[in-house]
Design a protein around this motif. Structure first.
Motif, PDB file in Angstrom:
ATOM      1  N   MET A   1      31.490 -40.007 -10.974  1.00 51.69           N
ATOM      2  CA  MET A   1      30.871 -38.697 -11.247  1.00 51.69           C
ATOM      3  C   MET A   1      31.379 -38.186 -12.600  1.00 51.69           C
ATOM      4  N   GLY A   2      31.364 -36.910 -12.757  1.00 46.48           N
ATOM      5  CA  GLY A   2      31.923 -36.361 -13.987  1.00 46.48           C
ATOM      6  C   GLY A   2      30.930 -36.356 -15.121  1.00 46.48           C
ATOM      7  N   LYS A   3      30.834 -37.487 -15.779  1.00 45.43           N
ATOM      8  CA  LYS A   3      30.003 -37.496 -16.982  1.00 45.43           C
ATOM      9  C   LYS A   3      28.566 -37.902 -16.654  1.00 45.43           C
ATOM     10  N   TRP A   4      27.704 -36.913 -16.577  1.00 44.67           N
ATOM     11  CA  TRP A   4      26.308 -37.182 -16.218  1.00 44.67           C
ATOM     12  C   TRP A   4      25.423 -37.290 -17.447  1.00 44.67           C
ATOM     13  N   TRP A   5      25.887 -36.803 -18.598  1.00 42.68           N
ATOM     14  CA  TRP A   5      24.955 -36.632 -19.713  1.00 42.68           C
ATOM     15  C   TRP A   5      24.300 -37.934 -20.135  1.00 42.68           C
ATOM     16  N   TRP A   6      25.055 -39.044 -20.119  1.00 37.26           N
ATOM     17  CA  TRP A   6      24.449 -40.295 -20.587  1.00 37.26           C
ATOM     18  C   TRP A   6      23.482 -40.845 -19.552  1.00 37.26           C
ATOM     19  N   LYS A   7      23.685 -40.477 -18.279  1.00 39.83           N
ATOM     20  CA  LYS A   7      22.724 -40.911 -17.256  1.00 39.83           C
ATOM     21  C   LYS A   7      21.420 -40.146 -17.408  1.00 39.83           C
ATOM     22  N   ILE A   8      21.564 -38.849 -17.740  1.00 37.49           N
ATOM     23  CA  ILE A   8      20.355 -38.051 -17.981  1.00 37.49           C
ATOM     24  C   ILE A   8      19.631 -38.577 -19.223  1.00 37.49           C
TER      25      ILE A   8
ATOM     26  N   LEU B   1      20.723 -47.899 -18.776  1.00 33.35           N
ATOM     27  CA  LEU B   1      20.429 -48.193 -17.373  1.00 33.35           C
ATOM     28  C   LEU B   1      21.251 -49.389 -16.888  1.00 33.35           C
ATOM     29  N   GLY B   2      21.335 -50.424 -17.728  1.00 35.93           N
ATOM     30  CA  GLY B   2      22.131 -51.591 -17.361  1.00 35.93           C
ATOM     31  C   GLY B   2      23.592 -51.237 -17.163  1.00 35.93           C
ATOM     32  N   VAL B   3      24.123 -50.433 -18.093  1.00 34.10           N
ATOM     33  CA  VAL B   3      25.527 -50.036 -17.989  1.00 34.10           C
ATOM     34  C   VAL B   3      25.728 -49.176 -16.741  1.00 34.10           C
ATOM     35  N   TRP B   4      24.759 -48.325 -16.441  1.00 32.35           N
ATOM     36  CA  TRP B   4      24.851 -47.465 -15.254  1.00 32.35           C
ATOM     37  C   TRP B   4      24.942 -48.323 -13.986  1.00 32.35           C
ATOM     38  N   ILE B   5      24.010 -49.277 -13.841  1.00 31.29           N
ATOM     39  CA  ILE B   5      23.999 -50.121 -12.643  1.00 31.29           C
ATOM     40  C   ILE B   5      25.307 -50.898 -12.555  1.00 31.29           C
ATOM     41  N   ALA B   6      25.739 -51.459 -13.702  1.00 28.30           N
ATOM     42  CA  ALA B   6      26.986 -52.226 -13.704  1.00 28.30           C
ATOM     43  C   ALA B   6      28.159 -51.343 -13.305  1.00 28.30           C
ATOM     44  N   SER B   7      28.170 -50.080 -13.811  1.00 24.83           N
ATOM     45  CA  SER B   7      29.302 -49.207 -13.501  1.00 24.83           C
ATOM     46  C   SER B   7      29.319 -48.864 -12.021  1.00 24.83           C
ATOM     47  N   LEU B   8      28.134 -48.710 -11.402  1.00 25.90           N
ATOM     48  CA  LEU B   8      28.091 -48.452  -9.957  1.00 25.90           C
ATOM     49  C   LEU B   8      28.695 -49.634  -9.200  1.00 25.90           C
TER      50      LEU B   8
ATOM     51  N   LYS C   1      31.531 -40.012  -3.620  1.00 29.49           N
ATOM     52  CA  LYS C   1      32.162 -39.490  -2.399  1.00 29.49           C
ATOM     53  C   LYS C   1      33.128 -40.509  -1.818  1.00 29.49           C
ATOM     54  N   MET C   2      32.709 -41.785  -1.819  1.00 29.28           N
ATOM     55  CA  MET C   2      33.585 -42.839  -1.300  1.00 29.28           C
ATOM     56  C   MET C   2      34.871 -42.910  -2.112  1.00 29.28           C
ATOM     57  N   GLU C   3      34.740 -42.734  -3.437  1.00 27.63           N
ATOM     58  CA  GLU C   3      35.927 -42.773  -4.289  1.00 27.63           C
ATOM     59  C   GLU C   3      36.911 -41.675  -3.899  1.00 27.63           C
TER      60      GLU C   3
ATOM     61  N   LEU D   1      18.993 -44.053  -7.818  1.00 31.08           N
ATOM     62  CA  LEU D   1      20.248 -44.358  -8.510  1.00 31.08           C
ATOM     63  C   LEU D   1      21.197 -43.163  -8.485  1.00 31.08           C
ATOM     64  N   PHE D   2      20.630 -41.962  -8.692  1.00 24.06           N
ATOM     65  CA  PHE D   2      21.473 -40.761  -8.678  1.00 24.06           C
ATOM     66  C   PHE D   2      22.146 -40.583  -7.318  1.00 24.06           C
ATOM     67  N   PHE D   3      21.375 -40.792  -6.236  1.00 23.21           N
ATOM     68  CA  PHE D   3      21.958 -40.617  -4.905  1.00 23.21           C
ATOM     69  C   PHE D   3      23.018 -41.673  -4.636  1.00 23.21           C
ATOM     70  N   LEU D   4      22.720 -42.912  -5.080  1.00 25.58           N
ATOM     71  CA  LEU D   4      23.700 -43.989  -4.921  1.00 25.58           C
ATOM     72  C   LEU D   4      24.991 -43.628  -5.653  1.00 25.58           C
ATOM     73  N   ASP D   5      24.817 -43.097  -6.869  1.00 25.91           N
ATOM     74  CA  ASP D   5      25.953 -42.703  -7.687  1.00 25.91           C
ATOM     75  C   ASP D   5      26.791 -41.649  -6.962  1.00 25.91           C
TER      76      ASP D   5
END
Lengths: 221, 70
Positions: free
Chosen positions: A1-8, A199-206, B62-64, B53-57
């Protein structure tokens, strides 16, 4: 969480690409026709793959220097996401080639070289799954990842440019410079790359975060 | 109440389709070979993907927190 700006920013860029990619004017070229719009979707897959593999390379070196298992988790998940994007890039490229070059696979040097580098990265996954000991697996696969990246760069950026190729930018064909990327297309092309890379970095970070959670849980229980 | 709502909705839809059958309106969604419809569909799919993706995030976030407090 925290930094949302790059996801937006990622959402904004990709949605902009999907809308403007269809509606902005493009050059009228024979054979390519409207498929020139594929440039906004096919090429960003490769840009994303290269960035993700670059991150994996970076974290592999970091792991080798530090021995921190968290860096190993980063390297693995960035590589896996990069492989996913490479498959998307290969499939979209073959679909595009089917209707413009006449065949999905025409042994184009760039096709061959990317196929080889994809196989090198597939071997990474197989190598990892073949080892039980975590420390050993992390160390060997980090070394292999550095090798894989060092192979991918000449295979994708150098070799295809030295021979004749159907791809633009190779064998005397102009790259993203003249007729195939006019100023209108640049307005979509670069935001598209930015969006897909994010998007790729986002998925990888998840995936990294999930892996770290799993590691911690295994330590606790 | 529900029946009333459904019937009015049905009537509205019917009148809308009849209107469009009679006169071609300067509707952006019907021009240019209806390419805008495809754009809307794709935008919907991508918007849906991003919501997912947002919900997954958030879930992973929350898990963290859970793992940290344990």
């Amino acid at each position: 969480m925290g930094k949302w700006w790059w996801k937006i920013a990622c959402v904004a860029f990709v949605l902009y690409t999907v809308i403007a990619g269809f509606l902005m004017p493009v050059p009228r070229l024979d054979i390519l026709n409207e498929t020139i719009r594929n440039l906004y979707f096919h090429v960003p897959m490769w840009f994303t793959m290269i960035v993700l593999f670059g991150c994996a390379f970076w974290y592999s070196i970091k792991f080798l220097r530090s021995g921190d298992m968290r860096h190993d988790a980063f390297a693995v998940q960035f590589t896996n996401t990069g492989i996913f994007f490479s498959i998307l890039g290969m499939l979209t490229g073959m679909e595009w080639a089917q209707y413009t070059w006449g065949a999905a696979w025409s042994n184009d040097p760039k096709q061959l070289c990317t196929a080889i580098s994809m196989l090198i990265y597939f071997a990474y996954s197989i190598l990892r799954s073949g080892m039980r000991d975590e420390e050993k697996r992390a160390k060997i696969s980090a070394v292999y990842n550095v090798f894989a990246f060092a192979m991918m760069v000449p295979l994708i950026f150098v070799l295809p440019r030295m021979v004749d190729s159907l791809h633009p930018g190779n064998g005397g064909n102009p790259a993203f410079a003249k007729y195939d990327l006019d100023s209108n297309m640049r307005l979509v092309f670069w935001p598209a790359n930015a969006g897909w890379i994010l998007l790729g970095v986002w998925i990888a970070s998840l995936k990294v975060r999930l892996a770290l959670i799993q590691n911690k849980r295994e330590e606790v229980f | 109440m529900l029946r009333f709502a459904i019937s009015t909705l049905f009537l509205l839809l019917l009148s809308a389709t009849q209107l469009s059958a009679q006169t071609e309106m300067a509707d952006i969604m019907r021009s240019n070979g209806k390419i805008y419809v495809v754009v809307v569909v794709l935008a919907t799919i991508f918007a849906g993907l991003f919501v997912y993706l947002f919900f997954l995030d958030r879930k992973i976030g929350k898990m963290e927190k859970e793992v940290k407090t344990n």
